[in-house]
Design a protein around this motif. Structure first.
Motif, short mmCIF file in Angstrom:
data_model
loop_
_atom_site.label_atom_id
_atom_site.label_comp_id
_atom_site.label_asym_id
_atom_site.label_seq_id
_atom_site.Cartn_x
_atom_site.Cartn_y
_atom_site.Cartn_z
N TYR A 155 1.42 23.77 86.46
CA TYR A 155 0.67 22.80 87.26
C TYR A 155 -0.56 23.45 87.89
N ALA A 156 -0.38 24.63 88.47
CA ALA A 156 -1.50 25.33 89.10
C ALA A 156 -2.60 25.65 88.09
N ILE A 157 -2.22 26.09 86.92
CA ILE A 157 -3.21 26.41 85.88
C ILE A 157 -3.97 25.16 85.47
N TRP A 158 -3.28 24.07 85.25
CA TRP A 158 -3.92 22.87 84.73
C TRP A 158 -4.84 22.21 85.74
N ILE A 159 -4.45 22.19 87.01
CA ILE A 159 -5.32 21.51 87.98
C ILE A 159 -6.51 22.37 88.38
N HIS A 160 -6.55 23.62 87.88
CA HIS A 160 -7.70 24.48 88.12
C HIS A 160 -8.43 24.82 86.82
N TYR A 161 -8.26 23.95 85.81
CA TYR A 161 -9.00 24.07 84.55
C TYR A 161 -8.74 25.41 83.85
N GLY A 162 -7.56 25.96 84.01
CA GLY A 162 -7.27 27.27 83.45
C GLY A 162 -6.78 27.22 82.02
N LEU A 163 -6.98 28.33 81.33
CA LEU A 163 -6.45 28.51 79.99
C LEU A 163 -5.59 29.76 79.94
N CYS A 164 -4.77 29.84 78.91
CA CYS A 164 -3.85 30.96 78.72
C CYS A 164 -4.21 31.70 77.43
N ILE A 165 -4.08 33.00 77.47
CA ILE A 165 -4.26 33.84 76.29
C ILE A 165 -2.92 33.97 75.59
N CYS A 166 -2.89 33.66 74.29
CA CYS A 166 -1.66 33.71 73.49
C CYS A 166 -1.90 34.60 72.28
N PRO A 167 -1.06 35.59 72.03
CA PRO A 167 -1.28 36.48 70.88
C PRO A 167 -0.98 35.78 69.57
N ASN A 168 -1.67 36.20 68.53
CA ASN A 168 -1.41 35.67 67.19
C ASN A 168 -0.19 36.33 66.55
N GLN A 169 0.37 37.33 67.20
CA GLN A 169 1.61 37.96 66.75
C GLN A 169 2.57 38.00 67.93
N ASN A 170 3.87 37.96 67.64
CA ASN A 170 4.85 37.89 68.70
C ASN A 170 5.13 39.26 69.30
N LEU A 171 4.89 39.39 70.61
CA LEU A 171 5.03 40.67 71.30
C LEU A 171 6.22 40.72 72.26
N ILE A 172 6.94 39.60 72.38
CA ILE A 172 8.09 39.53 73.29
C ILE A 172 9.25 38.83 72.58
N SER A 173 10.44 39.39 72.74
CA SER A 173 11.64 38.74 72.22
C SER A 173 12.59 38.48 73.39
#
Length: 318
Positions: free
Chosen positions: A218-236
């Motif tokens: 909610y905080a990210i969206w109401i402040h026009y934020g974006l997220c960085i997502c890797p093209n490869q999986n780095l967390i299991s």
């Protein structure tokens, strides 16, 4: 990494020493100069908690590198919502940027360099509020870089900045006006996606869901934020079991995904949301709850309330 990690790491623990040990072993590989450890207190009705919490804390005896260790150890159990959100508050009150790992989020060693590079690269870019380590795009590569930008905020291994976290409000106090203006429709065009998020935010605001992560979205969206997502999986996520708070089952097959080490980090040429990736995640994970509103309307007993809570928890963010 050949040198010690100079980005602070927050390690959030509770009562799963077996999982925590595996995550700690990965943290040891990068030898952070500053390690923040937060652990919730034992539950009054779970006698094993105290022993398991002590075993988690004992992992810190294995720190065999130069490291400043900061501890936040709770004597009483706060629960998921309060324990995690206050731990992150504590962390960002002391650091400008950092990496956050819970005890069931197993990182590839390159996750740390991925976060470090992006934390520094986007340090003064208010449009980026979150860096995630997971990839649920099932082999799809988006854009010309090692990562893409999306609205979707996954919290299984992530990083952020104080400048972004300052917008977080665990109680989402502005939500009633957001709901009155139907602003969710400006974020998502699909009515089923709108319904999913409206009911999730309703549950959080009304105290029916004990979690902290919907509020971060909610905080990210109401402040026009974006997220960085890797093209490869780095967390299991290794925590799908009966000891988990929310992820007892893996209906979406998001847990125990193989790790895919980064060999290089290339920044995308353009700072633009990849809507194809966002839509893929929305369609796969966040448009499936169509009947919760009716169930809420029919709740008249304590047993019914517990059933509703379990339904919500099953669909928490991966």
């Amino acid at each position: 990494m050949s040198i010690q990690l100079d980005i602070p790491v927050l390690f959030i623990l509770f009562n799963r020493p077996r999982h925590a040990r595996r995550v700690f072993d990965q943290i040891r590989l990068v030898q952070p100069l500053d390690l923040y450890v937060a652990i919730d207190g034992p539950r009054s009705d779970r006698p094993d908690d105290s022993k398991q919490i002590a075993e988690c804390l004992a992992l810190l005896d294995g720190i065999d590198w130069p490291c400043q260790v900061h501890r936040l150890v709770r004597n009483q159990n706060l629960g998921c919502k309060r324990a995690v959100s206050t731990a992150i508050n504590w962390f960002f009150n002391q650091v400008e940027m950092g990496i956050i790992l819970e005890d069931d989020c197993l990182p590839d060693v390159t996750f740390f360099s991925f976060c470090r590079e992006n934390l520094l690269h986007h340090q003064h870019n208010p449009g980026v509020m979150h860096i995630t380590g997971v990839n649920f795009q099932h082999g799809q590569w988006h854009g010309d870089g090692s990562y893409f930008y999306s609205k979707i905020c996954h919290v299984w291994g992530w990083a952020s900045w104080r400048r972004a976290w300052q917008h977080y409000d665990v109680e989402i106090t502005t939500y009633p006006e957001f709901r009155r203006q139907k602003l969710v429709s400006t974020l998502f065009s699909d009515p089923k996606v709108q319904q999913y998020w409206t009911e999730a935010f309703d549950g959080v605001f009304n105290g029916q869901i004990d979690t902290w992560d919907y509020q971060w979205c909610y905080a990210i969206w109401i402040h026009y934020g974006l997220c960085i997502c890797p093209n490869q999986n780095l967390i299991s996520n290794i925590g799908f079991d009966q000891d988990a708070t929310h992820t007892k089952t893996d209906a979406e097959s998001t847990g125990n995904n193989p790790l895919q080490p980064l060999t290089e980090l290339r920044h995308p040429q353009f700072f633009i949301e990849n809507r194809q990736a966002t839509e893929y995640s929305l369609n796969k994970f966040f448009r499936k709850v169509a009947t919760i509103r009716q169930r809420m309307d029919n709740i008249t007993t304590k047993t019914g309330l517990k059933t509703m809570k379990k339904t919500f928890k099953k669909h928490l963010l991966p």
